[in-house]
Enzyme design. Structure first.
Site, PDB file in Angstrom:
ATOM      1  CB  SER A 159      -0.890   0.014   1.242  1.00 17.73           C
ATOM      2  OG  SER A 159      -1.445   1.281   1.486  1.00 17.73           O
ATOM      3  CE1 TYR A 185      -3.043  -1.294   5.857  1.00 12.80           C
ATOM      4  CE2 TYR A 185      -2.461   0.963   5.264  1.00 12.80           C
ATOM      5  CZ  TYR A 185      -2.958  -0.276   4.911  1.00 12.80           C
ATOM      6  OH  TYR A 185      -3.363  -0.510   3.614  1.00 12.80           O
TER       7      TYR A 185
END
Length: 328
Positions: A159, A185
């Site tokens: 990501s 994350y």
């Protein structure tokens, strides 16, 4: 030192869909495993691979939900797997290896995003444990099947969240620093990218190549369920009614567009002889340089990968740490 991040160019772009990038590719006789393959971009990945002729296996914690979602993917199999449970990873891999099938494509699409601080039974922070360690163990256990394919590809869904954090090797599980959901994350997504770098280095002589991908920002999936709605509204990715705004050039994509880079990396003949690179918009990403870093942080439309996410030395260090953390 970093990996060679040079766009091809591929001829595809931010608006390309998974169906478009796989056009003309015949996967008859090939076997694919897609984690997270029963929702969001994982489901679209599984659907498109299956439509091209691949035999698709989808690991899932919720088998009933998975089987219902996969009804339109002919021949797709759902098998139990919990990425937070090492025993279930081993059991899934043992069953697959027992079938005698080679594994041509493995897409690691399952993941968590910005969850509250939670630890698994080992005490590991769950975003790192799910997004990285679970997939690391899965690849290790399935290695004989990947080698048996005589040319396999592993795709790690990373990501642009790599911008939130590097890997903190001194405190991987937030035991000594304040927990911040997006930092955790970001660490896990950087780990996904580094994993592909080292996996490719180790696997290329056995015909196993690896890639990491930024799929884009796809907010109509379950991935954002832990994200504060105010953060989503402030991002500008939804309209006043909360409906997603589509603008692929700014990475605001549909599910079909979001699955495209994973499918391209898994199947494209353009990537023959290539591996260990971070990709987005169905091409190899350029490297973010000191000259382009400010623009990269300022605008989602600026493509590129940060050097820390494709650093071979960090990748090798992460591999060694991951082996220790999954040994027992």
């Amino acid at each position: 030192m970093t990996t060679a991040q040079h766009p091809l160019p591929s001829g595809f772009g931010a608006a390309s869909t998974a169906e478009e990038v796989i056009k003309g590719v015949d996967l008859t006789g090939k076997v694919a495993i897609v984690t997270g393959g029963y929702s969001g971009i994982g489901l679209e990945t599984a659907r498109v691979l299956g439509a091209a002729g691949a035999e698709v296996v989808v690991p899932a914690r919720d088998l009933q939900r998975a089987r219902e979602a996969l009804q339109d993917v002919p021949g797709a199999e759902a098998e139990y797997l919990d990425l937070l449970d090492p025993a279930s990873i081993d059991a899934f891999a043992e069953k697959f290896l027992g079938s005698g099938r080679p594994l041509h494509i493995l897409v690691n699409s399952a993941g968590l995003m910005a969850t509250p601080l939670t630890r698994d039974a080992r005490g590991y922070e769950v975003q790192f444990a799910t997004n990285h360690l679970g997939h690391f163990q899965l690849v290790a256990r399935l290695w004989p099947a990947l080698v048996a394919a005589g040319g396999a590809r592993v795709v790690a869904v990373s990501s642009r969240g790599i911008r939130f954090a590097d890997v903190d090797f001194d405190d991987l599980h937030f035991e000594h620093r304040p927990y911040e959901p997006f930092a955790a994350y970001g660490q896990s997504k950087t780990a996904n990218a580094l994993f592909a770098v080292e996996l490719d280095r180790r696997g290329r002589t056995d015909g196993v190549r690896a890639f990491s991908v930024h799929p884009g920002i796809i907010i109509d999936t379950g991935l954002i369920k832990h994200v504060d709605p105010e953060i989503i509204r402030a991002s500008g990715t939804v309209d006043e009614a909360g409906r997603p705004i589509r603008d692929p050039e700014r990475q605001w994509k549909t599910v079909q567009q979001g699955a495209a880079t994973s499918v391209w990396c898994a199947t494209s003949p353009q990537l023959s002889g290539v591996g260990g690179v971070y990709c987005e918009n169905c091409d190899v990403s350029p490297l973010v340089t000191p000259e382009t870093e400010a623009a990269w942080y300022a605008g989602e439309e600026t493509p590129g990968v940060l050097p820390h996410a494709v650093d071979p030395e960090a990748a090798a260090r992460l591999w060694e740490a991951s082996e220790r953390l999954t040994a027992g």
